[in-house]
Design an enzyme around this catalytic site. Sequence first.
Site: not given
Ligand code: 2IT
Length: 446
Positions: A126, A166
């Site tokens: 993340k 996100d």
């Molecule tokens: O919290 C999540 O799973 C997302 N923001 C999507 C992450 C993604 O790599 O599609």
Amino acid sequence: MNAYVGKVIDEVKQRYPWEKEFIQAVTEVLESLSVVIEKEPKYKKYKILERIIEPERTIMFRVPWTDDKGEFQLNRGYRVEFNSAIGPYKGGLRFHSSVTLSILKFLGFEQIFKNSLTGLPMGGGKGGSDFDPRGKSDGEVMRFCQSFITELYRHIGADTDVPAGDIGVGGREIGFMFGQYKRITNEFTGVLTGKGQNWGGSLVRPEATGFGVVYFAEEMLKSRNDSLAGKTVALSGFGNVAWGAAKKATELGAKVVTLSGPDGYIFDPAGIQGEKIDYLLEMRSSGRDMVKDYADKFKVKFTENKRPWSERTDVALPCATQNELDDNDAKMLIKNGCRCVVEGSNMSSTPEAVKAFLDNKIMYAPGKASNAGGVATSGLEMSQNSMRLKWPKEEVDKRLQEIMKGIHVSCVDAAERFGTPGNYVNGANIAGFLKVADSMIDQGHV
Ligand code: 2IT
């Protein structure tokens, strides 16, 4: 609680006392794992818990950019590459003024288990920045995104780390970041997901998180011989996840009556449907971040500075942000007859709220299971990019539905196998953990 688990939780609290959200996420997962640790001594022998709570790599950097007035601006950028045991790091980027390392560590940690639950080969990561896109011009957002990628590009790659969106990062931001990545590296690859439909994006990715939440809710209800048809739904947020959830819940015959923003919530007794759902996209692109606009346009009740959990509904879908539903909210929902809570945001409920749901036998799904449809469809976007082709909408949607059904079965099975039938918290944490932990053991002490 198992003594080894207790010791690891205490150590995290001592080592990172200021990382409140990260400690919360670790505590919840590790408590669920107590019973696994008791049964399987190998996880202690290989120090899997100590290892899984420490990111493999954390990148922190400054992001300089220039605003429209020509003034120098500065933000902090991060990427937490948490765990790559089952695939390249995968997870979103969040641009919001509240972003700290603690928030990104909690999100990256959750992502490990969520991605594992999808059954696709994706590790957990993340990232983001404390940059606040609200009120910024397109030019300012572009210059920020370009600067952000000018540092991050060297750490990511289609087989290394694949970021996505996100909160605060949607199609526009992904476009600017992809453009800059391609310019620097001279490579057109699937390094980001959530791309535009003309340049490598997957159909259904924009809707996928919200659709997945509703598919998961439908599976939960089906396991009790029930369904969403005819149910009243309280929804929070008005962003990407809320939009997809409102669309799919309405399609399945439910009536969505609330939305919320940082300014308060709206109550629309006639149901949020049709052009009203499309209006969410307009609200989002306005950059105002105010749900009151909906109340003004459609002449419905707006309640300032409150969340929608005091309304009488059958189902609650929190789709805004972490810890948006506390103890009091949970008790109010239960008192008003809500029987099913399915998280669209990550860690929507505080630990006290989760306890209230479990104690009262409410059907409750944690975000890492129920909102996994977003990242799952990102995984499908990666597959399509690798094959250099594009699946039709029906194909992607069918796969998404199958994945959500699979996650539901994994949660139910693991909960039952480890002695807490019907507990989706334990089910999700255990099922997500086992695959990653066993892969870590297979790959040695790295
Ligand atoms: O919290 C999540 O799973 C997302 N923001 C999507 C992450 C993604 O790599 O599609």
